[in-house]
Design a protein around this motif. Sequence first.
Motif, PDB file in Angstrom:
ATOM      1  N   PRO A   1       0.787  -1.232   0.000  1.00 17.29           N
ATOM      2  CA  PRO A   1       0.000   0.000   0.000  1.00 17.29           C
ATOM      3  C   PRO A   1       0.824   1.290   0.000  1.00 17.29           C
ATOM      4  CG  PRO A   1      -0.136  -1.068   2.137  1.00 17.29           C
ATOM      5  CD  PRO A   1       0.625  -1.983   1.241  1.00 17.29           C
ATOM      6  N   PHE A   2       2.126   1.228   0.203  1.00 23.76           N
ATOM      7  CA  PHE A   2       2.942   2.441   0.285  1.00 23.76           C
ATOM      8  C   PHE A   2       3.933   2.531  -0.881  1.00 23.76           C
ATOM      9  CE2 PHE A   2       4.274  -0.898   3.173  1.00 23.76           C
ATOM     10  CZ  PHE A   2       5.570  -1.151   2.789  1.00 23.76           C
ATOM     11  N   GLN A   3       3.446   2.289  -2.080  1.00 27.40           N
ATOM     12  CA  GLN A   3       4.294   2.302  -3.274  1.00 27.40           C
ATOM     13  C   GLN A   3       4.928   3.676  -3.516  1.00 27.40           C
ATOM     14  OE1 GLN A   3       0.997   1.249  -5.758  1.00 27.40           O
ATOM     15  NE2 GLN A   3       1.873  -0.752  -6.223  1.00 27.40           N
ATOM     16  N   MET A   4       4.181   4.741  -3.253  1.00 30.24           N
ATOM     17  CA  MET A   4       4.706   6.082  -3.496  1.00 30.24           C
ATOM     18  C   MET A   4       5.919   6.371  -2.617  1.00 30.24           C
ATOM     19  SD  MET A   4       1.155   8.218  -4.017  1.00 30.24           S
ATOM     20  CE  MET A   4       1.887   9.739  -3.561  1.00 30.24           C
ATOM     21  N   LEU A   5       5.889   5.932  -1.381  1.00 30.47           N
ATOM     22  CA  LEU A   5       7.036   6.142  -0.492  1.00 30.47           C
ATOM     23  C   LEU A   5       8.252   5.343  -0.953  1.00 30.47           C
ATOM     24  CD1 LEU A   5       5.377   6.195   3.030  1.00 30.47           C
ATOM     25  CD2 LEU A   5       6.350   8.101   1.765  1.00 30.47           C
ATOM     26  N   LEU A   6       8.019   4.126  -1.412  1.00 31.15           N
ATOM     27  CA  LEU A   6       9.134   3.320  -1.932  1.00 31.15           C
ATOM     28  C   LEU A   6       9.743   3.969  -3.174  1.00 31.15           C
ATOM     29  CD1 LEU A   6       7.682  -0.287  -1.549  1.00 31.15           C
ATOM     30  CD2 LEU A   6       9.473   0.789  -0.169  1.00 31.15           C
ATOM     31  N   ALA A   7       8.892   4.469  -4.055  1.00 37.03           N
ATOM     32  CA  ALA A   7       9.390   5.138  -5.259  1.00 37.03           C
ATOM     33  C   ALA A   7      10.185   6.386  -4.892  1.00 37.03           C
ATOM     34  CB  ALA A   7       8.228   5.490  -6.180  1.00 37.03           C
ATOM     35  N   ALA A   8       9.697   7.161  -3.940  1.00 35.50           N
ATOM     36  CA  ALA A   8      10.412   8.363  -3.507  1.00 35.50           C
ATOM     37  C   ALA A   8      11.737   7.992  -2.847  1.00 35.50           C
ATOM     38  CB  ALA A   8       9.549   9.177  -2.549  1.00 35.50           C
ATOM     39  N   ALA A   9      11.714   6.955  -2.010  1.00 29.43           N
ATOM     40  CA  ALA A   9      12.934   6.528  -1.316  1.00 29.43           C
ATOM     41  C   ALA A   9      13.989   6.015  -2.296  1.00 29.43           C
ATOM     42  CB  ALA A   9      12.610   5.450  -0.290  1.00 29.43           C
ATOM     43  N   THR A  10      13.573   5.516  -3.440  1.00 28.98           N
ATOM     44  CA  THR A  10      14.517   5.057  -4.455  1.00 28.98           C
ATOM     45  C   THR A  10      14.941   6.205  -5.366  1.00 28.98           C
ATOM     46  OG1 THR A  10      13.475   2.889  -4.399  1.00 28.98           O
ATOM     47  CG2 THR A  10      14.888   3.355  -6.285  1.00 28.98           C
ATOM     48  N   ALA A  11      14.019   7.102  -5.698  1.00 33.17           N
ATOM     49  CA  ALA A  11      14.326   8.213  -6.599  1.00 33.17           C
ATOM     50  C   ALA A  11      15.318   9.193  -5.983  1.00 33.17           C
ATOM     51  CB  ALA A  11      13.041   8.941  -6.985  1.00 33.17           C
ATOM     52  N   ILE A  12      15.247   9.393  -4.684  1.00 32.46           N
ATOM     53  CA  ILE A  12      16.118  10.380  -4.032  1.00 32.46           C
ATOM     54  C   ILE A  12      17.597   9.997  -4.138  1.00 32.46           C
ATOM     55  CG2 ILE A  12      16.718  11.412  -1.805  1.00 32.46           C
ATOM     56  CD1 ILE A  12      13.660  11.505  -1.250  1.00 32.46           C
ATOM     57  N   PRO A  13      18.019   8.797  -3.727  1.00 31.92           N
ATOM     58  CA  PRO A  13      19.454   8.490  -3.872  1.00 31.92           C
ATOM     59  C   PRO A  13      19.896   8.333  -5.331  1.00 31.92           C
ATOM     60  CG  PRO A  13      18.298   6.625  -2.897  1.00 31.92           C
ATOM     61  CD  PRO A  13      17.320   7.734  -2.996  1.00 31.92           C
ATOM     62  N   LEU A  14      18.974   7.908  -6.199  1.00 32.68           N
ATOM     63  CA  LEU A  14      19.340   7.790  -7.619  1.00 32.68           C
ATOM     64  C   LEU A  14      19.336   9.142  -8.317  1.00 32.68           C
ATOM     65  CD1 LEU A  14      17.434   4.541  -8.680  1.00 32.68           C
ATOM     66  CD2 LEU A  14      19.855   4.819  -8.112  1.00 32.68           C
ATOM     67  N   ARG A  15      18.758  10.153  -7.668  1.00 32.88           N
ATOM     68  CA  ARG A  15      18.682  11.529  -8.174  1.00 32.88           C
ATOM     69  C   ARG A  15      17.975  11.589  -9.522  1.00 32.88           C
ATOM     70  NH1 ARG A  15      24.202  14.472  -7.164  1.00 32.88           N
ATOM     71  NH2 ARG A  15      22.859  16.272  -6.952  1.00 32.88           N
ATOM     72  N   VAL A  16      16.838  10.904  -9.587  1.00 38.10           N
ATOM     73  CA  VAL A  16      15.986  10.965 -10.770  1.00 38.10           C
ATOM     74  C   VAL A  16      14.785  11.841 -10.442  1.00 38.10           C
ATOM     75  CG1 VAL A  16      16.764   8.725 -11.630  1.00 38.10           C
ATOM     76  CG2 VAL A  16      14.726   8.845 -10.213  1.00 38.10           C
ATOM     77  N   ASN A  17      14.005  12.193 -11.429  1.00 35.38           N
ATOM     78  CA  ASN A  17      12.898  13.118 -11.249  1.00 35.38           C
ATOM     79  C   ASN A  17      11.867  12.543 -10.282  1.00 35.38           C
ATOM     80  OD1 ASN A  17      10.169  14.342 -12.052  1.00 35.38           O
ATOM     81  ND2 ASN A  17      11.699  15.728 -12.930  1.00 35.38           N
ATOM     82  N   LEU A  18      11.747  13.174  -9.139  1.00 39.42           N
ATOM     83  CA  LEU A  18      10.882  12.672  -8.068  1.00 39.42           C
ATOM     84  C   LEU A  18       9.398  12.738  -8.422  1.00 39.42           C
ATOM     85  CD1 LEU A  18      10.739  11.572  -5.169  1.00 39.42           C
ATOM     86  CD2 LEU A  18      10.638  13.930  -4.408  1.00 39.42           C
ATOM     87  N   PRO A  19       8.869  13.856  -8.937  1.00 38.47           N
ATOM     88  CA  PRO A  19       7.436  13.876  -9.247  1.00 38.47           C
ATOM     89  C   PRO A  19       7.038  12.825 -10.277  1.00 38.47           C
ATOM     90  CG  PRO A  19       8.324  16.099  -9.336  1.00 38.47           C
ATOM     91  CD  PRO A  19       9.479  15.167  -9.166  1.00 38.47           C
ATOM     92  N   LEU A  20       7.885  12.618 -11.248  1.00 45.68           N
ATOM     93  CA  LEU A  20       7.587  11.634 -12.282  1.00 45.68           C
ATOM     94  C   LEU A  20       7.614  10.215 -11.718  1.00 45.68           C
ATOM     95  CD1 LEU A  20       6.906  11.726 -15.241  1.00 45.68           C
ATOM     96  CD2 LEU A  20       9.319  11.636 -15.774  1.00 45.68           C
ATOM     97  N   ALA A  21       8.602   9.907 -10.896  1.00 45.69           N
ATOM     98  CA  ALA A  21       8.704   8.574 -10.304  1.00 45.69           C
ATOM     99  C   ALA A  21       7.505   8.293  -9.403  1.00 45.69           C
ATOM    100  CB  ALA A  21      10.003   8.435  -9.512  1.00 45.69           C
ATOM    101  N   VAL A  22       7.127   9.264  -8.584  1.00 42.57           N
ATOM    102  CA  VAL A  22       6.001   9.078  -7.674  1.00 42.57           C
ATOM    103  C   VAL A  22       4.692   9.003  -8.456  1.00 42.57           C
ATOM    104  CG1 VAL A  22       4.689  10.198  -5.831  1.00 42.57           C
ATOM    105  CG2 VAL A  22       7.166  10.078  -5.686  1.00 42.57           C
ATOM    106  N   GLY A  23       4.550   9.830  -9.482  1.00 44.87           N
ATOM    107  CA  GLY A  23       3.320   9.832 -10.274  1.00 44.87           C
ATOM    108  C   GLY A  23       3.118   8.554 -11.072  1.00 44.87           C
ATOM    109  N   LEU A  24       4.193   7.957 -11.552  1.00 46.08           N
ATOM    110  CA  LEU A  24       4.069   6.748 -12.369  1.00 46.08           C
ATOM    111  C   LEU A  24       3.651   5.523 -11.567  1.00 46.08           C
ATOM    112  CD1 LEU A  24       7.007   7.269 -14.803  1.00 46.08           C
ATOM    113  CD2 LEU A  24       4.645   6.833 -15.442  1.00 46.08           C
TER     114      LEU A  24
END
Length: 172
Positions: free
Chosen positions: A58-81
Amino acid sequence: MARKFIKRFMPDHEKIRHHKGLKIFGTLLHDANLWHLNRRSASGAFAVGLFYAFVPVPFQMLLAAATAIPLRVNLPLAVGLVWVSNPITMPPLFYLCYLVGSAVLQQPPSHFQFELSWAWLGESISTIGPAFLLGCAIFGTVSSLVGYFGIRWLWRYSVVRAWRKRHNSTRI
Protein backbone atom coordinates in the motif's frame (compact mmCIF):
# COMPACT_ATOMS: atom_id res chain seq x y z
CA MET A 1 8.93 17.46 -27.68
CA ALA A 2 9.31 14.60 -25.16
CA ARG A 3 10.18 17.10 -22.45
CA LYS A 4 7.11 19.24 -23.15
CA PHE A 5 4.87 16.17 -23.32
CA ILE A 6 6.11 14.76 -20.02
CA LYS A 7 6.02 18.16 -18.31
CA ARG A 8 2.31 18.51 -19.08
CA PHE A 9 1.47 15.50 -16.93
CA MET A 10 3.90 16.11 -14.07
CA PRO A 11 2.50 17.21 -10.73
CA ASP A 12 3.66 20.48 -9.20
CA HIS A 13 6.93 20.03 -7.31
CA GLU A 14 5.80 22.29 -4.46
CA LYS A 15 2.76 20.11 -3.93
CA ILE A 16 4.92 16.99 -3.75
CA ARG A 17 7.56 18.67 -1.58
CA HIS A 18 4.89 19.45 1.03
CA HIS A 19 3.07 16.09 0.83
CA LYS A 20 2.57 14.78 4.36
CA GLY A 21 3.80 11.29 3.50
CA LEU A 22 7.08 12.59 2.09
CA LYS A 23 8.00 14.74 5.10
CA ILE A 24 10.11 11.84 6.38
CA PHE A 25 12.69 12.72 3.73
CA GLY A 26 13.14 16.23 5.19
CA THR A 27 15.74 18.39 3.45
CA LEU A 28 16.63 15.66 0.97
CA LEU A 29 13.70 16.94 -1.10
CA HIS A 30 15.50 20.25 -1.62
CA ASP A 31 18.02 18.73 -4.03
CA ALA A 32 17.45 20.55 -7.33
CA ASN A 33 18.29 17.43 -9.35
CA LEU A 34 15.11 15.77 -8.10
CA TRP A 35 13.02 18.38 -9.89
CA HIS A 36 14.93 18.78 -13.18
CA LEU A 37 13.61 17.11 -16.29
CA ASN A 38 16.22 15.78 -18.67
CA ARG A 39 16.78 12.50 -20.48
CA ARG A 40 18.60 10.85 -17.60
CA SER A 41 16.21 11.92 -14.87
CA ALA A 42 13.09 11.14 -16.90
CA SER A 43 14.21 7.68 -17.98
CA GLY A 44 15.34 6.83 -14.46
CA ALA A 45 12.05 8.07 -13.03
CA PHE A 46 10.12 5.89 -15.49
CA ALA A 47 12.17 2.88 -14.43
CA VAL A 48 11.62 3.54 -10.72
CA GLY A 49 7.93 4.43 -10.99
CA LEU A 50 6.97 1.56 -13.26
CA PHE A 51 8.85 -0.95 -11.15
CA TYR A 52 7.08 0.09 -7.95
CA ALA A 53 3.71 0.17 -9.71
CA PHE A 54 3.88 -3.63 -9.68
CA VAL A 55 4.98 -4.00 -6.06
CA PRO A 56 1.84 -5.13 -4.20
CA VAL A 57 2.12 -2.97 -1.08
CA PRO A 58 0.00 0.00 0.00
CA PHE A 59 2.94 2.44 0.28
CA GLN A 60 4.29 2.30 -3.27
CA MET A 61 4.71 6.08 -3.50
CA LEU A 62 7.04 6.14 -0.49
CA LEU A 63 9.13 3.32 -1.93
CA ALA A 64 9.39 5.14 -5.26
CA ALA A 65 10.41 8.36 -3.51
CA ALA A 66 12.93 6.53 -1.32
CA THR A 67 14.52 5.06 -4.46
CA ALA A 68 14.33 8.21 -6.60
CA ILE A 69 16.12 10.38 -4.03
CA PRO A 70 19.45 8.49 -3.87
CA LEU A 71 19.34 7.79 -7.62
CA ARG A 72 18.68 11.53 -8.17
CA VAL A 73 15.99 10.96 -10.77
CA ASN A 74 12.90 13.12 -11.25
CA LEU A 75 10.88 12.67 -8.07
CA PRO A 76 7.44 13.88 -9.25
CA LEU A 77 7.59 11.63 -12.28
CA ALA A 78 8.70 8.57 -10.30
CA VAL A 79 6.00 9.08 -7.67
CA GLY A 80 3.32 9.83 -10.27
CA LEU A 81 4.07 6.75 -12.37
CA VAL A 82 3.30 4.50 -9.43
CA TRP A 83 -0.34 5.32 -10.13
CA VAL A 84 -0.25 3.11 -13.22
CA SER A 85 -1.60 0.58 -10.76
CA ASN A 86 -4.50 2.48 -9.29
CA PRO A 87 -7.66 1.05 -7.72
CA ILE A 88 -9.24 0.69 -11.17
CA THR A 89 -6.30 -0.94 -12.98
CA MET A 90 -4.95 -2.95 -10.06
CA PRO A 91 -7.29 -5.98 -10.24
CA PRO A 92 -6.65 -6.79 -13.92
CA LEU A 93 -2.92 -5.99 -13.68
CA PHE A 94 -2.38 -8.13 -10.61
CA TYR A 95 -4.47 -10.96 -12.01
CA LEU A 96 -2.32 -10.87 -15.14
CA CYS A 97 0.76 -10.95 -12.89
CA TYR A 98 -0.64 -14.04 -11.20
CA LEU A 99 -1.29 -15.75 -14.55
CA VAL A 100 2.24 -15.01 -15.77
CA GLY A 101 3.73 -16.22 -12.49
CA SER A 102 1.70 -19.43 -12.72
CA ALA A 103 2.89 -19.99 -16.28
CA VAL A 104 6.54 -19.45 -15.34
CA LEU A 105 6.23 -21.81 -12.37
CA GLN A 106 4.46 -24.28 -14.69
CA GLN A 107 1.50 -24.71 -12.40
CA PRO A 108 -2.10 -24.35 -13.48
CA PRO A 109 -3.80 -21.22 -12.16
CA SER A 110 -6.02 -22.17 -9.26
CA HIS A 111 -9.52 -20.88 -8.94
CA PHE A 112 -9.97 -18.50 -6.04
CA GLN A 113 -12.68 -16.26 -4.69
CA PHE A 114 -11.44 -12.93 -3.36
CA GLU A 115 -12.44 -12.00 0.18
CA LEU A 116 -11.47 -8.92 2.09
CA SER A 117 -10.32 -10.65 5.26
CA TRP A 118 -7.11 -11.51 7.07
CA ALA A 119 -7.98 -15.21 7.03
CA TRP A 120 -8.28 -15.23 3.23
CA LEU A 121 -5.04 -13.27 2.88
CA GLY A 122 -3.14 -15.68 5.14
CA GLU A 123 -4.46 -18.69 3.26
CA SER A 124 -3.78 -17.16 -0.15
CA ILE A 125 -0.16 -16.31 0.62
CA SER A 126 0.68 -20.01 0.62
CA THR A 127 -1.45 -21.00 -2.38
CA ILE A 128 -1.41 -18.18 -4.93
CA GLY A 129 1.28 -16.03 -3.30
CA PRO A 130 4.43 -17.43 -4.96
CA ALA A 131 3.00 -17.23 -8.48
CA PHE A 132 1.57 -13.77 -7.82
CA LEU A 133 4.80 -12.36 -6.40
CA LEU A 134 6.89 -13.88 -9.19
CA GLY A 135 4.54 -12.38 -11.78
CA CYS A 136 4.74 -8.98 -10.08
CA ALA A 137 8.56 -9.18 -10.10
CA ILE A 138 8.57 -10.09 -13.79
CA PHE A 139 6.12 -7.34 -14.77
CA GLY A 140 7.92 -4.79 -12.58
CA THR A 141 11.30 -5.59 -14.09
CA VAL A 142 10.10 -5.73 -17.70
CA SER A 143 8.01 -2.56 -17.47
CA SER A 144 10.90 -0.80 -15.76
CA LEU A 145 13.31 -1.73 -18.55
CA VAL A 146 10.82 -0.89 -21.30
CA GLY A 147 10.06 2.45 -19.65
CA TYR A 148 13.74 3.29 -19.17
CA PHE A 149 14.88 2.47 -22.70
CA GLY A 150 11.64 3.67 -24.29
CA ILE A 151 11.95 7.14 -22.76
CA ARG A 152 15.65 7.35 -23.66
CA TRP A 153 14.79 6.45 -27.26
CA LEU A 154 11.81 8.83 -27.39
CA TRP A 155 13.90 11.66 -25.95
CA ARG A 156 16.72 11.10 -28.43
CA TYR A 157 14.27 10.78 -31.32
CA SER A 158 12.60 14.09 -30.46
CA VAL A 159 15.95 15.89 -30.12
CA VAL A 160 17.21 14.53 -33.45
CA ARG A 161 13.93 15.45 -35.11
CA ALA A 162 14.17 19.00 -33.73
CA TRP A 163 17.76 19.29 -34.97
CA ARG A 164 16.77 18.13 -38.44
CA LYS A 165 13.81 20.48 -38.52
CA ARG A 166 16.01 23.40 -37.46
CA HIS A 167 18.70 22.40 -39.96
CA ASN A 168 16.17 22.15 -42.83
CA SER A 169 14.63 25.52 -41.95
CA THR A 170 18.00 27.27 -42.15
CA ARG A 171 18.74 25.83 -45.61
CA ILE A 172 15.83 27.61 -47.28
